[in-house]
Design a protein around this motif. Structure first.
Motif, PDB file in Angstrom:
ATOM      1  N   ASP A 324       9.686  -4.382   6.282  1.00  0.00           N
ATOM      2  CA  ASP A 324      10.781  -3.471   6.538  1.00  0.00           C
ATOM      3  C   ASP A 324      10.237  -2.101   6.914  1.00  0.00           C
ATOM      4  O   ASP A 324       9.958  -1.273   6.059  1.00  0.00           O
ATOM      5  CB  ASP A 324      11.692  -3.371   5.315  1.00  0.00           C
ATOM      6  N   GLN A 325      10.081  -1.876   8.201  1.00  0.00           N
ATOM      7  CA  GLN A 325       9.543  -0.611   8.674  1.00  0.00           C
ATOM      8  C   GLN A 325      10.627   0.453   8.825  1.00  0.00           C
ATOM      9  O   GLN A 325      10.342   1.564   9.267  1.00  0.00           O
ATOM     10  CB  GLN A 325       8.835  -0.823  10.009  1.00  0.00           C
ATOM     11  N   LEU A 326      11.865   0.117   8.501  1.00  0.00           N
ATOM     12  CA  LEU A 326      12.966   1.058   8.649  1.00  0.00           C
ATOM     13  C   LEU A 326      13.191   1.879   7.383  1.00  0.00           C
ATOM     14  O   LEU A 326      13.847   2.911   7.429  1.00  0.00           O
ATOM     15  CB  LEU A 326      14.262   0.320   9.000  1.00  0.00           C
ATOM     16  N   GLN A 327      12.670   1.411   6.265  1.00  0.00           N
ATOM     17  CA  GLN A 327      12.925   2.067   4.989  1.00  0.00           C
ATOM     18  C   GLN A 327      11.834   3.088   4.664  1.00  0.00           C
ATOM     19  O   GLN A 327      10.645   2.792   4.765  1.00  0.00           O
ATOM     20  CB  GLN A 327      12.998   1.023   3.865  1.00  0.00           C
ATOM     21  N   TRP A 328      12.275   4.284   4.288  1.00  0.00           N
ATOM     22  CA  TRP A 328      11.335   5.302   3.836  1.00  0.00           C
ATOM     23  C   TRP A 328      10.796   4.914   2.460  1.00  0.00           C
ATOM     24  O   TRP A 328      11.551   4.444   1.595  1.00  0.00           O
ATOM     25  CB  TRP A 328      12.060   6.645   3.753  1.00  0.00           C
ATOM     26  N   VAL A 329       9.506   5.073   2.249  1.00  0.00           N
ATOM     27  CA  VAL A 329       8.865   4.760   0.974  1.00  0.00           C
ATOM     28  C   VAL A 329       8.441   6.058   0.309  1.00  0.00           C
ATOM     29  O   VAL A 329       7.722   6.869   0.903  1.00  0.00           O
ATOM     30  CB  VAL A 329       7.645   3.837   1.173  1.00  0.00           C
ATOM     31  N   ASP A 330       8.890   6.266  -0.903  1.00  0.00           N
ATOM     32  CA  ASP A 330       8.594   7.490  -1.644  1.00  0.00           C
ATOM     33  C   ASP A 330       7.145   7.478  -2.136  1.00  0.00           C
ATOM     34  O   ASP A 330       6.757   6.600  -2.923  1.00  0.00           O
ATOM     35  CB  ASP A 330       9.545   7.596  -2.836  1.00  0.00           C
ATOM     36  N   PRO A 331       6.306   8.429  -1.708  1.00  0.00           N
ATOM     37  CA  PRO A 331       4.920   8.477  -2.193  1.00  0.00           C
ATOM     38  C   PRO A 331       4.812   8.685  -3.698  1.00  0.00           C
ATOM     39  O   PRO A 331       3.766   8.404  -4.294  1.00  0.00           O
ATOM     40  CB  PRO A 331       4.324   9.672  -1.434  1.00  0.00           C
ATOM     41  N   ASP A 332       5.896   9.172  -4.331  1.00  0.00           N
ATOM     42  CA  ASP A 332       5.853   9.427  -5.775  1.00  0.00           C
ATOM     43  C   ASP A 332       6.263   8.219  -6.610  1.00  0.00           C
ATOM     44  O   ASP A 332       6.176   8.269  -7.844  1.00  0.00           O
ATOM     45  CB  ASP A 332       6.754  10.611  -6.121  1.00  0.00           C
ATOM     46  N   GLU A 342      -3.639   1.244  -9.316  1.00  0.00           N
ATOM     47  CA  GLU A 342      -5.000   1.581  -8.887  1.00  0.00           C
ATOM     48  C   GLU A 342      -5.113   1.567  -7.371  1.00  0.00           C
ATOM     49  O   GLU A 342      -5.705   2.472  -6.767  1.00  0.00           O
ATOM     50  CB  GLU A 342      -6.005   0.607  -9.504  1.00  0.00           C
ATOM     51  N   ILE A 343      -4.538   0.543  -6.746  1.00  0.00           N
ATOM     52  CA  ILE A 343      -4.616   0.421  -5.296  1.00  0.00           C
ATOM     53  C   ILE A 343      -3.913   1.595  -4.618  1.00  0.00           C
ATOM     54  O   ILE A 343      -4.429   2.192  -3.658  1.00  0.00           O
ATOM     55  CB  ILE A 343      -3.993  -0.912  -4.838  1.00  0.00           C
ATOM     56  N   LYS A 344      -2.740   1.951  -5.116  1.00  0.00           N
ATOM     57  CA  LYS A 344      -2.018   3.073  -4.521  1.00  0.00           C
ATOM     58  C   LYS A 344      -2.798   4.373  -4.688  1.00  0.00           C
ATOM     59  O   LYS A 344      -2.876   5.190  -3.750  1.00  0.00           O
ATOM     60  CB  LYS A 344      -0.633   3.212  -5.142  1.00  0.00           C
ATOM     61  N   GLU A 345      -3.376   4.590  -5.848  1.00  0.00           N
ATOM     62  CA  GLU A 345      -4.156   5.813  -6.079  1.00  0.00           C
ATOM     63  C   GLU A 345      -5.346   5.887  -5.128  1.00  0.00           C
ATOM     64  O   GLU A 345      -5.683   6.961  -4.608  1.00  0.00           O
ATOM     65  CB  GLU A 345      -4.625   5.871  -7.533  1.00  0.00           C
ATOM     66  N   PHE A 347      -5.493   4.516  -2.116  1.00  0.00           N
ATOM     67  CA  PHE A 347      -4.979   4.825  -0.781  1.00  0.00           C
ATOM     68  C   PHE A 347      -4.649   6.305  -0.654  1.00  0.00           C
ATOM     69  O   PHE A 347      -5.048   6.962   0.329  1.00  0.00           O
ATOM     70  CB  PHE A 347      -3.727   3.997  -0.476  1.00  0.00           C
ATOM     71  N   VAL A 348      -3.918   6.855  -1.619  1.00  0.00           N
ATOM     72  CA  VAL A 348      -3.509   8.260  -1.548  1.00  0.00           C
ATOM     73  C   VAL A 348      -4.731   9.177  -1.488  1.00  0.00           C
ATOM     74  O   VAL A 348      -4.789  10.126  -0.693  1.00  0.00           O
ATOM     75  CB  VAL A 348      -2.607   8.619  -2.746  1.00  0.00           C
ATOM     76  N   LYS A 349      -5.733   8.892  -2.315  1.00  0.00           N
ATOM     77  CA  LYS A 349      -6.948   9.718  -2.321  1.00  0.00           C
ATOM     78  C   LYS A 349      -7.658   9.655  -0.967  1.00  0.00           C
ATOM     79  O   LYS A 349      -8.038  10.683  -0.398  1.00  0.00           O
ATOM     80  CB  LYS A 349      -7.888   9.233  -3.431  1.00  0.00           C
ATOM     81  N   GLU A 350      -7.820   8.433  -0.424  1.00  0.00           N
ATOM     82  CA  GLU A 350      -8.556   8.294   0.837  1.00  0.00           C
ATOM     83  C   GLU A 350      -7.791   8.867   2.011  1.00  0.00           C
ATOM     84  O   GLU A 350      -8.369   9.518   2.888  1.00  0.00           O
ATOM     85  CB  GLU A 350      -8.895   6.819   1.078  1.00  0.00           C
ATOM     86  N   VAL A 351      -6.472   8.624   2.072  1.00  0.00           N
ATOM     87  CA  VAL A 351      -5.716   9.116   3.222  1.00  0.00           C
ATOM     88  C   VAL A 351      -5.631  10.636   3.199  1.00  0.00           C
ATOM     89  O   VAL A 351      -5.615  11.285   4.264  1.00  0.00           O
ATOM     90  CB  VAL A 351      -4.314   8.466   3.291  1.00  0.00           C
TER      91      VAL A 351
END
Length: 441
Positions: A324-332, A342-345, A347-351
Motif C-alpha cells: 500500500d504505497q498510498l498510505q502515509w506511515v508515521d515514523p514515530d 531493532e530493524i526500524k531503529e 533504518f532510521v539511523k542509517e537513512v
C-alpha cells in the motif's frame, strides 16, 4: 531459425486460466491460474523467442505472477552448443493504455545515467505486428531472489544488509533530479531521454486522446493546480456535465490554502520516484542482502520529496508487505515485535546519516503527502474517496479555524462509491452496490 522444441508446461498450467492480479509486474512467483489458457499462449511465446533468439533454443516457458496490466512469462533458452542456458522475462501489456515504451525509456535512462540495478532491455515492440500480435518487452532475468520470498526467513544480520542496501537505493533515487513534476515518458524513440507527462486519471482508460495540458509544474502549489485543472478538463471531456472533480477540488484548494506549502514560485526538490517500491519488485542476493535489481518502472514519476520519500514499513512490519504505497506511515510508530523495533531503529539511523532530512520530511508532511497522493492518482475508487474524507476530517480537527465551508461540506459529506469501468466513473451511494474493481488495474 532453430527448430522448434516442445514447450514444457507445469501440470497446474495446462488446464487452468491464469490469475496474475496479485502483483503489478513481479517476476517472483509462478502463477497457477489467465484470462487465456496459458497452454495456448505459451506456444506463441515460444515461437517469438525462437524468432528473436535464432542462435538459442527455447526449451521452456513458464507463466509468472504479473498483474492486471501485464502478463509475465519466463523463458529459458539454451545455446546451440547445449552447454549453457539463460532465462529471460517476457512482459505483454494487457491493454493498449500500457505501452511498453514507457518502461523501455525509463530502463534505458536508468542504465545509462544511474547505478540503480535494473534489468537490461533485450527486445521490445510497441506494435502488434509480430508473432504474438501484441506489444511486448523482453528483459534479462535478474540475478538473486525476490525479496518478498526470502526476507522473512533471513537472519537479522542479513536483514541489516538489506536495510543498508535499501537506504542507498533511496539515496540513488534522490540523486536523480528533474525540473518538473509528473510521469516519466519517452523523450525520443531513438535514445534514453525522458520528458515529463501527466500521471493519467485511472478512470479514463478508454479515452486515449493525449491531454492538451502539459505537465510543467516545478512547485507543489503549481503542481496541485495543474493536476486539479487536468482532472476537471478530463472529467468534462469524458463525462460532460459531471461535477464530481470540481466539488472535491474546491475542497482540496481550501485545504491547500492553509497548509504549510511553499508558494508557487518556490521550486520543489523533485526526485525520481518509484510508486511501487515493494519487496515483490526488489531482487536481492539472499546470502549478502545486497539489492541486485529493481523491477516495475513503467509508471515511474518525477515527484517532490514530500511525496517520494516514504517509510518502507515492510522492513519492520511484514503484514504491510509494502503493497500500500498510498498510505502515509508515521515514523514515530513503534512496532510491537522486539526484532521489528531493532530493524526500524537501524533504518532510521542509517537513512538519517545517508539521506539527511528524510525522516523529518516524512514526519512533518502527512497532510501534504496525502494531498499530493490525491493529486497524483485522482479519486478513482471507493477507497480513495474514503481516504479523502478522512483527510478532510483530520484537516478540520487539527484546527477549529479550519471551517470546511461550502467547498468542504460538498466533499466531506459525500459517502459515495465510484464504480470503475471503461466508460467513465458513475457515482452511487456507498450502500447501493458492492465495490467493483477495474480489471485494467
Amino acid at each position: 531459425m532453430t527448430a522448434r522444441n516442445e514447450v514444457t508446461l507445469h501440470e497446474d498450467e495446462k488446464d487452468h486460466d491464469i490469475d496474475d492480479s496479485r502483483s503489478e509486474s513481479s517476476s517472483c512467483r509462478i502463477s497457477q491460474t489467465s484470462t487465456e489458457l496459458f497452454e495456448t499462449f505459451s506456444h506463441q511465446a515460444h515461437d517469438l523467442l525462437g524468432f528473436l533468439f535464432p542462435n538459442d533454443l527455447p526449451i521452456e516457458v513458464k507463466h509468472m505472477a504479473g498483474g492486471a496490466s501485464n502478463r509475465v512469462v519466463r523463458g529459458t533458452l539454451r545455446s546451440d552448443s547445449m552447454d549453457s542456458q539463460k532465462n529471460i522475462v517476457l512482459r505483454i501489456p494487457r491493454v493498449q493504455f500500457n505501452s511498453p515504451t514507457n518502461e523501455v525509456a525509463v530502463l534505458s535512462f536508468l542504465a545509462e545515467k544511474t547505478s540503480i540495478p535494473v534489468p537490461r532491455v533485450l527486445h521490445f515492440d510497441a506494435s502488434s505486428s509480430n508473432i504474438i500480435s501484441n506489444p511486448f518487452v523482453i528483459l534479462e532475468y535478474l540475478p538473486g531472489s525476490c525479496l518478498e520470498e526470502v526476507y522473512q526467513s533471513m537472519p537479522i544480520a542479513t536483514k541489516r544488509a538489506v536495510i543498508s542496501s535499501m537506504v542507498h537505493l533511496l539515496k540513488d533515487l534522490s540523486q536523480v533530479s528533474f525540473g518538473s513534476i509528473g510521469r516519466l515518458i519517452p523523450g525520443s524513440p531513438d535514445d534514453s531521454t525522458l520528458k515529463i507527462g501527466h500521471v493519467v486519471d485511472r478512470r479514463a482508460l478508454s479515452h486515449l486522446t493525449p491531454p492538451a495540458l502539459a505537465a510543467t509544474a516545478d512547485s507543489i502549489r503549481s503542481y496541485l493546480e495543474e493536476r486539479w485543472a487536468f482532472f476537471e478538463r478530463e472529467e468534462q471531456r469524458c463525462n460532460p456535465g459531471d461535477t464530481f472533480d470540481v466539488r472535491y477540488n474546491r475542497a482540496f484548494r481550501a485545504a491547500a490554502a492553509k497548509l504549510p506549502i511553499p508558494d508557487a514560485e518556490t521550486p520543489a526538490r523533485i526526485v525520481l520516484y518509484h510508486p511501487d517500491l515493494a519487496p515483490r519488485n526488489i531482487f536481492v542476493d539472499p546470502e549478502t542482502g545486497k539489492i541486485t535489481g529493481v523491477l516495475d518502472w513503467d509508471r515511474a514519476e518525477s515527484a517532490p520529496v514530500e511525496a517520494a520519500w516514504q517509510m518502507p514499513a515492510w522492513l519492520w512490519g511484514w503484514d504491510l508487505a509494502g503493497s500500500d504505497q498510498l498510505q502515509w506511515v508515521d515514523p514515530d510508530d513503534i512496532p510491537t515485535d522486539p526484532e521489528a523495533v531493532e530493524i526500524k531503529e537501524i533504518f532510521v539511523k542509517e537513512v538519517n546519516e545517508v539521506l539527511p532530512g528524510f525522516v523529518d520530511t516524512v514526519t512533518s508532511n502527512k497532510l501534504v503527502f496525502e494531498l499530493l497522493t490525491f493529486a497524483r492518482i485522482g479519486l478513482y475508487s471507493q477507497e480513495t474517496i474514503f481516504m479523502a474524507d478522512d483527510f478532510f476530517d483530520e484537516w478540520t480537527s487539527r484546527s477549529p479555524k479550519n471551517n470546511r465551508g461550502k467547498g468542504m461540506s460538498d466533499a466531506g459529506s459525500l459517502c459515495v462509491l465510484v464504480v470503475l469501468g471503461m466508460s467513465g466513473s458513475p457515482i452511487l451511494p456507498a450502500c447501493a452496490s458492492p465495490i467493483v474493481h477495474n480489471p485494467a488495474y
